[in-house]
Design a protein around this motif. Sequence first.
Motif, PDB file in Angstrom:
ATOM      1  N   ALA A 324      -8.692  -1.295   3.992  1.00 49.42           N
ATOM      2  CA  ALA A 324      -7.880  -0.072   3.933  1.00 49.42           C
ATOM      3  C   ALA A 324      -6.562  -0.319   3.203  1.00 49.42           C
ATOM      4  O   ALA A 324      -6.090   0.536   2.438  1.00 49.42           O
ATOM      5  N   LEU A 325      -5.974  -1.496   3.422  1.00 46.75           N
ATOM      6  CA  LEU A 325      -4.720  -1.817   2.731  1.00 46.75           C
ATOM      7  C   LEU A 325      -4.967  -1.954   1.233  1.00 46.75           C
ATOM      8  O   LEU A 325      -4.155  -1.487   0.418  1.00 46.75           O
ATOM      9  N   GLU A 326      -6.097  -2.573   0.844  1.00 51.78           N
ATOM     10  CA  GLU A 326      -6.388  -2.713  -0.580  1.00 51.78           C
ATOM     11  C   GLU A 326      -6.567  -1.344  -1.233  1.00 51.78           C
ATOM     12  O   GLU A 326      -6.108  -1.107  -2.358  1.00 51.78           O
ATOM     13  N   VAL A 327      -7.228  -0.423  -0.534  1.00 52.36           N
ATOM     14  CA  VAL A 327      -7.402   0.929  -1.075  1.00 52.36           C
ATOM     15  C   VAL A 327      -6.044   1.581  -1.326  1.00 52.36           C
ATOM     16  O   VAL A 327      -5.796   2.183  -2.384  1.00 52.36           O
ATOM     17  N   ALA A 328      -5.128   1.424  -0.349  1.00 49.79           N
ATOM     18  CA  ALA A 328      -3.797   2.020  -0.492  1.00 49.79           C
ATOM     19  C   ALA A 328      -3.028   1.386  -1.641  1.00 49.79           C
ATOM     20  O   ALA A 328      -2.358   2.090  -2.420  1.00 49.79           O
ATOM     21  N   LEU A 329      -3.125   0.081  -1.795  1.00 49.78           N
ATOM     22  CA  LEU A 329      -2.429  -0.612  -2.883  1.00 49.78           C
ATOM     23  C   LEU A 329      -3.040  -0.235  -4.236  1.00 49.78           C
ATOM     24  O   LEU A 329      -2.327  -0.086  -5.234  1.00 49.78           O
ATOM     25  N   HIS A 330      -4.349  -0.108  -4.263  1.00 48.69           N
ATOM     26  CA  HIS A 330      -5.019   0.263  -5.514  1.00 48.69           C
ATOM     27  C   HIS A 330      -4.569   1.651  -5.983  1.00 48.69           C
ATOM     28  O   HIS A 330      -4.377   1.883  -7.188  1.00 48.69           O
ATOM     29  N   ARG A 331      -4.398   2.563  -5.024  1.00 43.80           N
ATOM     30  CA  ARG A 331      -3.924   3.906  -5.366  1.00 43.80           C
ATOM     31  C   ARG A 331      -2.520   3.861  -5.963  1.00 43.80           C
ATOM     32  O   ARG A 331      -2.152   4.735  -6.753  1.00 43.80           O
ATOM     33  N   GLY A 333      -1.557   1.635  -7.958  1.00 45.11           N
ATOM     34  CA  GLY A 333      -1.634   0.965  -9.256  1.00 45.11           C
ATOM     35  C   GLY A 333      -1.453  -0.537  -9.182  1.00 45.11           C
ATOM     36  O   GLY A 333      -1.206  -1.180 -10.204  1.00 45.11           O
ATOM     37  N   LYS A 334      -1.606  -1.112  -8.000  1.00 42.22           N
ATOM     38  CA  LYS A 334      -1.454  -2.559  -7.832  1.00 42.22           C
ATOM     39  C   LYS A 334      -2.789  -3.267  -8.100  1.00 42.22           C
ATOM     40  O   LYS A 334      -3.858  -2.764  -7.749  1.00 42.22           O
ATOM     41  N   ARG A 335      -2.692  -4.450  -8.708  1.00 40.74           N
ATOM     42  CA  ARG A 335      -3.883  -5.273  -8.936  1.00 40.74           C
ATOM     43  C   ARG A 335      -4.125  -6.120  -7.687  1.00 40.74           C
ATOM     44  O   ARG A 335      -3.261  -6.917  -7.304  1.00 40.74           O
ATOM     45  N   THR A 336      -5.296  -5.954  -7.061  1.00 42.64           N
ATOM     46  CA  THR A 336      -5.570  -6.598  -5.780  1.00 42.64           C
ATOM     47  C   THR A 336      -6.947  -7.246  -5.789  1.00 42.64           C
ATOM     48  O   THR A 336      -7.790  -6.952  -6.646  1.00 42.64           O
ATOM     49  N   TYR A 337      -7.141  -8.134  -4.782  1.00 40.68           N
ATOM     50  CA  TYR A 337      -8.477  -8.688  -4.559  1.00 40.68           C
ATOM     51  C   TYR A 337      -8.550  -9.181  -3.117  1.00 40.68           C
ATOM     52  O   TYR A 337      -7.602  -9.799  -2.611  1.00 40.68           O
ATOM     53  N   GLU A 462      -2.197   4.064  10.543  1.00 44.74           N
ATOM     54  CA  GLU A 462      -0.840   3.748  11.006  1.00 44.74           C
ATOM     55  C   GLU A 462      -0.485   2.298  10.703  1.00 44.74           C
ATOM     56  O   GLU A 462       0.641   1.989  10.306  1.00 44.74           O
ATOM     57  N   ILE A 463      -1.455   1.413  10.898  1.00 48.12           N
ATOM     58  CA  ILE A 463      -1.217  -0.008  10.618  1.00 48.12           C
ATOM     59  C   ILE A 463      -0.936  -0.205   9.133  1.00 48.12           C
ATOM     60  O   ILE A 463       0.005  -0.909   8.743  1.00 48.12           O
ATOM     61  N   VAL A 464      -1.728   0.434   8.278  1.00 44.01           N
ATOM     62  CA  VAL A 464      -1.549   0.289   6.829  1.00 44.01           C
ATOM     63  C   VAL A 464      -0.186   0.827   6.401  1.00 44.01           C
ATOM     64  O   VAL A 464       0.522   0.202   5.589  1.00 44.01           O
ATOM     65  N   ALA A 465       0.214   1.985   6.928  1.00 46.97           N
ATOM     66  CA  ALA A 465       1.520   2.562   6.581  1.00 46.97           C
ATOM     67  C   ALA A 465       2.646   1.630   6.987  1.00 46.97           C
ATOM     68  O   ALA A 465       3.603   1.411   6.225  1.00 46.97           O
ATOM     69  N   ALA A 466       2.551   1.036   8.171  1.00 48.24           N
ATOM     70  CA  ALA A 466       3.592   0.107   8.640  1.00 48.24           C
ATOM     71  C   ALA A 466       3.615  -1.167   7.799  1.00 48.24           C
ATOM     72  O   ALA A 466       4.689  -1.702   7.482  1.00 48.24           O
ATOM     73  N   MET A 467       2.448  -1.630   7.384  1.00 49.18           N
ATOM     74  CA  MET A 467       2.391  -2.846   6.556  1.00 49.18           C
ATOM     75  C   MET A 467       2.969  -2.581   5.165  1.00 49.18           C
ATOM     76  O   MET A 467       3.676  -3.440   4.630  1.00 49.18           O
ATOM     77  N   LEU A 468       2.667  -1.466   4.596  1.00 46.31           N
ATOM     78  CA  LEU A 468       3.226  -1.136   3.284  1.00 46.31           C
ATOM     79  C   LEU A 468       4.738  -1.124   3.317  1.00 46.31           C
ATOM     80  O   LEU A 468       5.417  -1.601   2.389  1.00 46.31           O
ATOM     81  N   ALA A 469       5.307  -0.584   4.417  1.00 44.39           N
ATOM     82  CA  ALA A 469       6.756  -0.554   4.553  1.00 44.39           C
ATOM     83  C   ALA A 469       7.320  -1.966   4.711  1.00 44.39           C
ATOM     84  O   ALA A 469       8.381  -2.299   4.169  1.00 44.39           O
TER      85      ALA A 469
END
Length: 473
Positions: A324-331, A333-337, A462-469
Amino acid sequence: MGIKQVALAINKMDLVGFDASVFQRISEDFKRLAATLGISAVTAIPLSALRGDNVTRRSASMPWYSGPTLLAYLETVRIPVLESKRLIFPVQWVNRPDSDFRGFCGTVAEGLVRVGDEICVTASGQRARVDEIVTMDADLPQAGTGDAVTLRLDREIDASRGDVISLAQMPLEMTDQFEATIVWMHQEAGLVGRSYEVKLATQSASASITAIKHRIDINTQAHEAAKTLVLNDIAVCNLALSRPLVFDAYTHSPVLGSFILIDRFTHATVAAGMIRHSLRRAQNVHVQALSIRRSDRERLNGHVGKVIWFTGLSGSGKSTIANALEVALHRQGKRTYILDGDNIRHGLNKDLGFTDADRVENIRRVAEVAKLMMDAGVIVLTAFISPFKREREMARELIGQERFFEVHVDTSLELCEQRDPKGLYHKARSGELPNMTGINSAYEVPEKPDFVADGSATSVDEIVAAMLAALSL
């Protein structure tokens, strides 16, 4: 240990009637064993300690023996002194009481140093001449093996504790990989790939056992295969260090050839070792300088490279949250794996099982891959149980504190068992699956993770939003 001379005291000769043939047989058997150990001189002495025979006085009961008594031998045996033309001076302390004095304190481990000698700091190659050799009593014109002195030089050089000084015309060697004989001294097993601290003379570095070549049976001297080291094991191993250290083979220099391994968390001494030789690959493999740097790749990507390290029990939700975090980062425009535990074991780590030793190697390989991908400017998400804190700290040190973000997915064992998406807990409880983390293999909870994700009560969004912050990428 480099012992070349042995006094073989064959006691209780009175119980065999002072029979010379018994003494001769024991003596010859021991000498054959000593030859395999590299012991060149064995002096066998027949004794009856109960009566004092051949301890301090000659025995009338053993007229067939013409050698020395035990005490006479110990009082007269000549101990060979290692003579060396080179200088080995490990720096123990830099003495600078005021702006007018700067001296390098230590004990001459080998050789001789004189006023006027040109010396060299092995690691940096800096050179200077010895201006003064200072002691508590008086300045000396020269200092030899065993002398504790302070060397004052004719110019300022950058050296500190851990540096080793030599004569400029006889430089010492350095290596970051060597073969050694190790004596394991701790209840906790020694594992290939686990990171320890090595202390060699006054030098220190991170070190890991890269291969256990064989274990030595102390009774038969046979070479046996081994995957781990247990208490009192003696084994020949390859070691890799985090940086080159000044070294020599133990047979040439006990000071530069002996070392200890220390557990980085408990600070217990777990092993002592003697270097046999440097590995040839240490001299033949060099870091290739590349034109494109990490910063160039990050500028092209538009973000920094980073490793987000998920750890937690099987079924805790690591892979779900990482995905889920990778999906959010990809949106964004981040390069992830994502490096996922199950996926990696289908390829790169398909040769590894789930023993402690294999788990350590599993995480070591993943950490190296994650570092390479991070160096390419990618945001790497790793989803592995990674149960041992030592290996998680190894990964943090390898990747770098500022680039490593540890996420503990904190889900109770009870809930993980209820979920049991792969049926692993059921198999472990029924005895079909050994080494299951949380059941019959330990999980060491992170003490200070960068982020704690509640895998039982908080939604993934909620976890993904908190991690992004928290990440601020």
